[in-house]
Design an enzyme around this catalytic site. Structure first.
Site, short mmCIF file in Angstrom:
data_model
loop_
_atom_site.label_atom_id
_atom_site.label_comp_id
_atom_site.label_asym_id
_atom_site.label_seq_id
_atom_site.Cartn_x
_atom_site.Cartn_y
_atom_site.Cartn_z
N GLY A 49 104.36 -12.10 80.55
CA GLY A 49 103.78 -10.83 80.17
C GLY A 49 103.39 -10.09 81.43
O GLY A 49 103.33 -10.69 82.51
N GLN A 54 98.55 -4.27 86.41
CA GLN A 54 99.10 -5.20 87.41
C GLN A 54 100.15 -4.53 88.30
O GLN A 54 100.49 -5.06 89.35
CB GLN A 54 99.73 -6.41 86.73
CG GLN A 54 98.70 -7.33 86.07
CD GLN A 54 99.40 -8.55 85.49
OE1 GLN A 54 99.88 -8.51 84.36
NE2 GLN A 54 99.50 -9.62 86.27
N CYS A 103 99.00 -16.51 86.31
CA CYS A 103 99.10 -15.05 86.28
C CYS A 103 99.85 -14.59 87.52
O CYS A 103 99.61 -15.10 88.61
CB CYS A 103 97.68 -14.47 86.29
SG CYS A 103 97.64 -12.68 86.25
N LEU A 104 100.74 -13.61 87.34
CA LEU A 104 101.49 -13.10 88.48
C LEU A 104 100.58 -12.46 89.52
O LEU A 104 100.95 -12.37 90.69
CB LEU A 104 102.53 -12.08 88.01
CG LEU A 104 103.65 -12.65 87.13
CD1 LEU A 104 104.50 -11.52 86.56
CD2 LEU A 104 104.52 -13.63 87.91
N HIS A 145 95.54 -13.05 77.08
CA HIS A 145 95.64 -12.97 78.54
C HIS A 145 96.06 -11.56 78.97
O HIS A 145 95.44 -10.97 79.86
CB HIS A 145 96.67 -14.01 79.05
CG HIS A 145 96.89 -13.97 80.52
ND1 HIS A 145 96.49 -14.97 81.36
CD2 HIS A 145 97.46 -13.02 81.32
CE1 HIS A 145 96.81 -14.65 82.61
NE2 HIS A 145 97.41 -13.47 82.60
N GLU A 146 97.08 -11.01 78.31
CA GLU A 146 97.58 -9.68 78.71
C GLU A 146 96.58 -8.59 78.39
O GLU A 146 96.36 -7.67 79.19
CB GLU A 146 98.93 -9.38 78.05
CG GLU A 146 100.07 -10.29 78.51
CD GLU A 146 100.15 -10.45 80.01
OE1 GLU A 146 99.94 -9.48 80.75
OE2 GLU A 146 100.41 -11.59 80.46
N HIS A 149 93.76 -8.11 80.84
CA HIS A 149 94.08 -7.31 82.03
C HIS A 149 93.68 -5.85 81.83
O HIS A 149 93.21 -5.19 82.75
CB HIS A 149 95.59 -7.36 82.32
CG HIS A 149 96.02 -8.58 83.07
ND1 HIS A 149 95.54 -8.89 84.32
CD2 HIS A 149 96.93 -9.54 82.77
CE1 HIS A 149 96.13 -10.01 84.75
NE2 HIS A 149 96.97 -10.43 83.82
#
Ligand code: NI
Length: 176
Positions: A49, A54, A103-104, A145-146, A149
């Site tokens: 995701g 981000q 996470c990226l 999680h997404e 953000h």
């Protein structure tokens, strides 16, 4: 399409509360192009995701997709590409589950996080049409999680037992 740069932990954009987009704004070519780029960037980075902040755009858009062959998340079940605009998550019941998240924007770190197991999810798709779905289990984890953000939160904020923090290499060796 353009591969966008991904912000990493410490950049203030990751801590911003993203703003909603109304339908009219969402339909502008600028945001449609942005969504294409967000998806391309997520796929290029093998993410499950990616949220707009981000990639330095603090608006309430995120993309979720788990392909069966994702090397970062071989244990996750596939999720078809879903674009969430202005998503609202409502837990169903109190049941929770723990899993290791990564996470990226937090390179080479994973940690154990507790999340709700069942969710109602309402959102607009990229054309501005409203949807209401349910998400369960590890899929519900990905949604939470997404959407975190978009509220300026990272998974590490929710790691209550910091002794679970691990590099990806050691995750594969010791925690899988
Ligand atoms: Ni993330």
């Amino acid at each position: 399409m353009t591969i966008l740069k991904i912000a990493t932990i410490g950049h203030p954009v990751l801590r911003q509360i993203a703003r909603p987009l109304d339908r009219e704004e969402l339909r502008q070519p600028k945001w449609q192009q942005f969504i294409d780029d967000l998806v391309e960037t997520m796929r290029d980075a093998d993410g499950a995701g990616l949220a707009a902040n981000q990639v330095y755009a603090p608006v309430r858009i995120c993309a979720i997709e788990v392909r069966a062959d994702n090397p970062r998340y071989p244990e996750k079940k596939p999720i078809p590409l879903t674009i969430l605009v202005n998503p609202v998550l409502t837990p169903i019941g109190d049941e929770t589950l723990e899993s290791y998240e990564g996470c990226l924007s937090v390179p080479d770190l994973r940690g154990k996080v507790s999340r709700y197991s069942h969710l109602d999810v309402s959102y607009l798709d990229r054309e501005g049409n409203p949807h209401a779905i349910q998400a369960h289990g590890i899929q519900a984890v990905t949604y939470q999680h997404e959407c975190d953000h978009l509220d300026g939160k990272l998974f590490i904020d929710r790691v209550t037992d910091t002794s679970t923090l691990t590099s990806w290499k050691n995750y594969r060796r010791h925690h899988k």
